[in-house]
Design a protein around this motif. Structure first.
Motif, PDB file in Angstrom:
ATOM      1  N   GLN A   1       0.829  -1.211   0.000  1.00 38.96           N
ATOM      2  CA  GLN A   1       0.000   0.000   0.000  1.00 38.96           C
ATOM      3  C   GLN A   1       0.860   1.257   0.000  1.00 38.96           C
ATOM      4  O   GLN A   1       0.517   2.253  -0.618  1.00 38.96           O
ATOM      5  N   ASN A   2       1.959   1.194   0.736  1.00 37.25           N
ATOM      6  CA  ASN A   2       2.723   2.427   0.936  1.00 37.25           C
ATOM      7  C   ASN A   2       4.214   2.109   0.999  1.00 37.25           C
ATOM      8  O   ASN A   2       4.623   0.951   0.897  1.00 37.25           O
ATOM      9  N   LEU A   3       4.996   3.143   1.205  1.00 36.59           N
ATOM     10  CA  LEU A   3       6.443   3.015   1.209  1.00 36.59           C
ATOM     11  C   LEU A   3       6.932   2.056   2.300  1.00 36.59           C
ATOM     12  O   LEU A   3       7.858   1.279   2.081  1.00 36.59           O
ATOM     13  N   ASP A   4       6.252   2.081   3.452  1.00 30.11           N
ATOM     14  CA  ASP A   4       6.645   1.201   4.553  1.00 30.11           C
ATOM     15  C   ASP A   4       6.583  -0.268   4.124  1.00 30.11           C
ATOM     16  O   ASP A   4       7.463  -1.058   4.473  1.00 30.11           O
ATOM     17  N   ASP A   5       5.508  -0.614   3.418  1.00 26.87           N
ATOM     18  CA  ASP A   5       5.359  -2.008   2.965  1.00 26.87           C
ATOM     19  C   ASP A   5       6.554  -2.428   2.117  1.00 26.87           C
ATOM     20  O   ASP A   5       7.085  -3.536   2.269  1.00 26.87           O
ATOM     21  N   ILE A   6       6.963  -1.547   1.225  1.00 22.20           N
ATOM     22  CA  ILE A   6       8.088  -1.877   0.335  1.00 22.20           C
ATOM     23  C   ILE A   6       9.388  -1.956   1.138  1.00 22.20           C
ATOM     24  O   ILE A   6      10.182  -2.887   0.966  1.00 22.20           O
ATOM     25  N   GLU A   7       9.587  -0.989   2.024  1.00 22.63           N
ATOM     26  CA  GLU A   7      10.804  -0.976   2.858  1.00 22.63           C
ATOM     27  C   GLU A   7      10.894  -2.241   3.709  1.00 22.63           C
ATOM     28  O   GLU A   7      11.955  -2.853   3.823  1.00 22.63           O
ATOM     29  N   ASN A   8       9.758  -2.630   4.300  1.00 24.67           N
ATOM     30  CA  ASN A   8       9.753  -3.827   5.146  1.00 24.67           C
ATOM     31  C   ASN A   8      10.077  -5.073   4.341  1.00 24.67           C
ATOM     32  O   ASN A   8      10.850  -5.931   4.791  1.00 24.67           O
ATOM     33  N   LEU A   9       9.499  -5.153   3.159  1.00 16.92           N
ATOM     34  CA  LEU A   9       9.764  -6.301   2.291  1.00 16.92           C
ATOM     35  C   LEU A   9      11.251  -6.354   1.947  1.00 16.92           C
ATOM     36  O   LEU A   9      11.897  -7.406   2.040  1.00 16.92           O
ATOM     37  N   ALA A  10      11.786  -5.200   1.580  1.00 19.71           N
ATOM     38  CA  ALA A  10      13.203  -5.143   1.202  1.00 19.71           C
ATOM     39  C   ALA A  10      14.087  -5.542   2.380  1.00 19.71           C
ATOM     40  O   ALA A  10      15.061  -6.290   2.220  1.00 19.71           O
ATOM     41  N   GLN A  11      13.726  -5.072   3.580  1.00 22.53           N
ATOM     42  CA  GLN A  11      14.510  -5.419   4.772  1.00 22.53           C
ATOM     43  C   GLN A  11      14.451  -6.921   5.065  1.00 22.53           C
ATOM     44  O   GLN A  11      15.460  -7.547   5.373  1.00 22.53           O
ATOM     45  N   ASP A  12      13.233  -7.470   4.957  1.00 22.48           N
ATOM     46  CA  ASP A  12      13.067  -8.914   5.160  1.00 22.48           C
ATOM     47  C   ASP A  12      14.014  -9.687   4.256  1.00 22.48           C
ATOM     48  O   ASP A  12      14.694 -10.614   4.687  1.00 22.48           O
ATOM     49  N   ILE A  13      14.026  -9.297   3.006  1.00 23.35           N
ATOM     50  CA  ILE A  13      14.819 -10.063   2.035  1.00 23.35           C
ATOM     51  C   ILE A  13      16.311  -9.892   2.296  1.00 23.35           C
ATOM     52  O   ILE A  13      17.057 -10.870   2.302  1.00 23.35           O
ATOM     53  N   THR A  14      16.719  -8.668   2.546  1.00 19.40           N
ATOM     54  CA  THR A  14      18.164  -8.476   2.738  1.00 19.40           C
ATOM     55  C   THR A  14      18.644  -9.055   4.072  1.00 19.40           C
ATOM     56  O   THR A  14      19.837  -9.232   4.280  1.00 19.40           O
TER      57      THR A  14
END
Ligand SMILES: *Cc1c(COP(=O)(O)O)cnc(C)c1O
Length: 431
Positions: free
Chosen positions: A169-182
């Motif tokens: 939905q928002n930037l946080d969702d993308i940031e969290n996903l990216a953090q999870d993966i890295t």
């Protein structure tokens, strides 16, 4: 359009098909439905797509046993025009890895743990998909167990498809996903993607077009994800936004080019010549699958007698009706040809001379009844070959796959090619 050139090339393809059927009669003779895969058409189609894509890579989509065409038959003819290949089931991925030892391979849906595990152990280096953090962790674990790196094809559900991609939905969702993966040391994002399900009807020049809006959302999310990966010092992934229809509709003015990643388009239907008649169809491509069968017998029924289940068709000609029996039924021809409640089917097949023979009455599971006489006056006899689907003899006359899909009640073209290509009655061959 040059009609003459078209019809003569159609005649030469027909001739090659018939030659091939005659040449391999011994091998395929005990399966009545003959499915010919036209190598030349496939290569020409791939060349047309390849040229249009310019700098973008071409990922051949070969799921569903190459939409019923046969993943082994098709992949070896496409491999030198592709940069990537993708499928779903392990037997497909195994075949692709054999044909292309070094090419990136994608699984185009979230895999079951069992199949991911098997593919990992076999060393096929498949880019897997996930739609949740949990699934990413499982993939990570499977590969960690083997001491190897897991590559992910990260789909973002920008268009609201609600299945393979991550929702955001928002930037946080993308940031969290990216953090999870890295945070998972043995996982890397090899490509990011979106799927535009409405592209077949898209109006790419209209600001509020749903596919265009989704593409904007995807671009926004991809940019945020890339920023994060850059900060982490990770290698930048490839980007893929387009299937056949969206590639044709949006690809020319690719809005993702500015992101600085290598791009590739995911093309299935267009390679197989199944989109030319669409709003955003690949122009100049032709049908790759051609299906024929032989007349098993010819019977005569008098005026007033009926043909097919539920007496769906009654002979009204005073001289009666000659009926040709084909060794292919609705398991092959599928539901419209079954003719539930129909007595007047618009469906037809083509005799050896290209004349139309209408289906009569409600059909059975593995035998069909057609009019032995064509409108043009020719009559079928035992052993004659009939085309069940083809664009030989001119697309305006033939039972093309698009037309058969209409007769089946408006099903998807993949449904037609899969049912013809993969029934127990069918035998596939290249010509
Ligand atoms: C099947 C599929 C494609 C190919 O679609 P075509 O319209 O046949 O080109 C592309 N992307 C994904 C994710 C798919 O599942």
């Amino acid at each position: 359009m040059n009609m003459h050139a078209n019809s003569s090339s159609s005649a030469s393809r027909r001739w090659r098909f018939n030659e091939a059927v005659a040449a391999c009669q011994d091998i395929i003779g005990d399966r009545p439905v003959l499915v010919g895969i036209d190598c030349e058409a496939l290569k020409i189609n791939a060349g047309i797509v390849r040229k249009r894509l310019g700098n973008r890579g071409l990922c051949a989509i070969l799921k569903g046993d190459a939409y019923g065409h046969g993943v082994k038959l098709v992949s070896s003819l496409l491999v030198d025009k592709c940069t990537h290949m993708a499928a779903v089931d392990n037997y497909e991925l195994e075949a692709l890895r054999e044909v292309a030892p070094d090419m990136p391979l994608l699984r185009l849906r979230v895999g079951a743990d069992t199949e991911i595990n098997h593919a990992a152990r076999a060393g096929w280096r498949v880019r897997e998909m996930a739609a949740s953090r949990d699934k990413l962790e499982r993939i990570s674990d499977i590969y960690a167990h083997l001491g190897t790196q897991a590559e992910i094809h990260l789909s973002l559900d920008a268009a609201g498809l609600g299945r393979n991609g991550f929702s955001f939905q928002n930037l946080d969702d993308i940031e969290n996903l990216a953090q999870d993966i890295t945070s998972m040391p043995n996982v890397s994002i090899a490509s990011i993607a979106c799927h535009l399900p409405d592209a077949g009807n898209a109006n790419p020049f209209h600001r509020n077009d749903p596919s265009r809006v989704a593409l904007e959302r995807f671009r926004w999310a991809a940019r945020a994800l890339l920023r994060h990966l850059r900060e982490e010092g990770r290698q930048l992934p490839e980007i893929s936004a387009f299937s056949s229809a969206s590639s044709y509709a949006f690809g020319e003015h690719d809005p993702l080019g500015e992101l600085g990643c290598q791009m590739f388009d995911r093309i299935g239907s267009s390679l197989l010549g199944l989109t030319e008649g669409n709003r955003h169809g690949e122009q100049g491509t032709t049908q790759v699958m051609h299906v024929s069968t032989h007349v098993c017998d010819v019977v005569h029924r008098r005026a007033g007698e009926s043909i097919g289940y539920e007496h769906a068709y009654t002979v009204d000609n005073a001289n009666g009706e000659s009926v040709a029996l084909l060794g292919a039924g609705w398991l092959t021809l599928s539901r419209y040809h079954q003719g539930i409640g129909k007595t007047d089917l618009p469906a037809w097949c083509l005799g050896p001379d290209g004349a139309r023979h209408n289906f009569l009455g409600r059909q059975s599971m593995n035998i069909s009844t057609i009019k032995a006489k064509s409108a043009a006056g020719s009559t079928l006899k035992i052993g004659d070959m009939c085309y069940l689907t083809t664009d030989f003899h001119g697309a305006d006359r033939g039972p093309t796959i698009a037309r058969v899909a209409e007769w089946m009640g408006g099903v998807q073209h993949e449904f037609v090619t899969s049912s013809f290509g993969a029934t127990p009655s069918s035998s596939r061959f290249l010509f």
